[in-house]
Scaffold this motif. Structure first.
Motif, mmCIF file in Angstrom:
data_model
loop_
_atom_site.group_PDB
_atom_site.id
_atom_site.type_symbol
_atom_site.label_atom_id
_atom_site.label_comp_id
_atom_site.label_asym_id
_atom_site.label_seq_id
_atom_site.Cartn_x
_atom_site.Cartn_y
_atom_site.Cartn_z
ATOM 1 N N ASN A 27 -7.890 -3.142 5.394
ATOM 2 C CA ASN A 27 -7.496 -3.258 3.984
ATOM 3 C C ASN A 27 -6.525 -4.417 3.772
ATOM 4 N N ASP A 48 0.808 -1.230 0.000
ATOM 5 C CA ASP A 48 0.000 0.000 0.000
ATOM 6 C C ASP A 48 0.839 1.278 0.000
ATOM 7 N N ARG A 65 -6.934 -7.597 1.385
ATOM 8 C CA ARG A 65 -5.942 -7.879 0.347
ATOM 9 C C ARG A 65 -5.415 -9.302 0.451
ATOM 10 N N ARG A 75 -6.233 0.562 7.813
ATOM 11 C CA ARG A 75 -5.122 -0.105 7.123
ATOM 12 C C ARG A 75 -5.112 -1.600 7.406
#
Length: 145
Positions: free
Chosen positions: A92, A56, A96, A89
């Motif tokens: 995410n 990221d 992912r 985060r």
């Protein structure tokens, strides 16, 4: 002649700990007068940088820097922003990696902020969810890199 050439796999830098738990966090934080809590949250901030930064392009501020310098200057506002950002985060990174566990910025606002109105148990539920999400990401990282 045939040779077996394999493409390199992103190997883990190191094995990350997967044993964070709420009860241990509470008891050892009490016994060590809060030092263990700082160590655990510092580990969370460092580990998300290890597992996610390559994908990221972000870097989460170290928890000690936040706690001792930035948060007092901003009268605690930086802590709220930090928890929001790290929760998002982590959520995410769970998505992912394809890990089926619900966690994100909504967990912070729902459990840690609004949940504190529920007899004060919301922040504990948030911490449990944070540690579980971090353990899941770390376990996946230890296997896949």
């Amino acid at each position: 002649m045939e040779t077996n050439v394999q493409t390199p796999v992103a190997a883990p830098v190191a094995q990350l700990k997967t044993n964070k738990g709420l009860l241990k966090y509470i008891l050892l934080s009490i016994i060590t007068l809060g030092i263990y809590g700082l160590v655990v949250m510092s580990a969370v901030s460092s580990e998300i940088n290890i597992t996610a930064s390559r994908y990221d392009g972000k870097k989460t501020m170290h928890f000690c820097l936040l706690t001792f310098l930035i948060s007092p200057i901003t009268l605690g506002i930086a802590s709220i922003v930090w928890y929001h950002k790290i929760s998002a985060r982590i959520g995410n990174e769970l998505a992912r990696r394809g890990i089926d566990y619900k966690f994100g910025a909504g967990s912070f606002w729902g459990w840690n902020v609004l949940g504190s109105l529920l007899f004060g148990v919301g922040p504990f539920i948030y911490a449990h969810k944070l540690f579980k999400a971090t353990n899941l990401i770390n376990a996946d990282y230890n296997i896949k890199g």
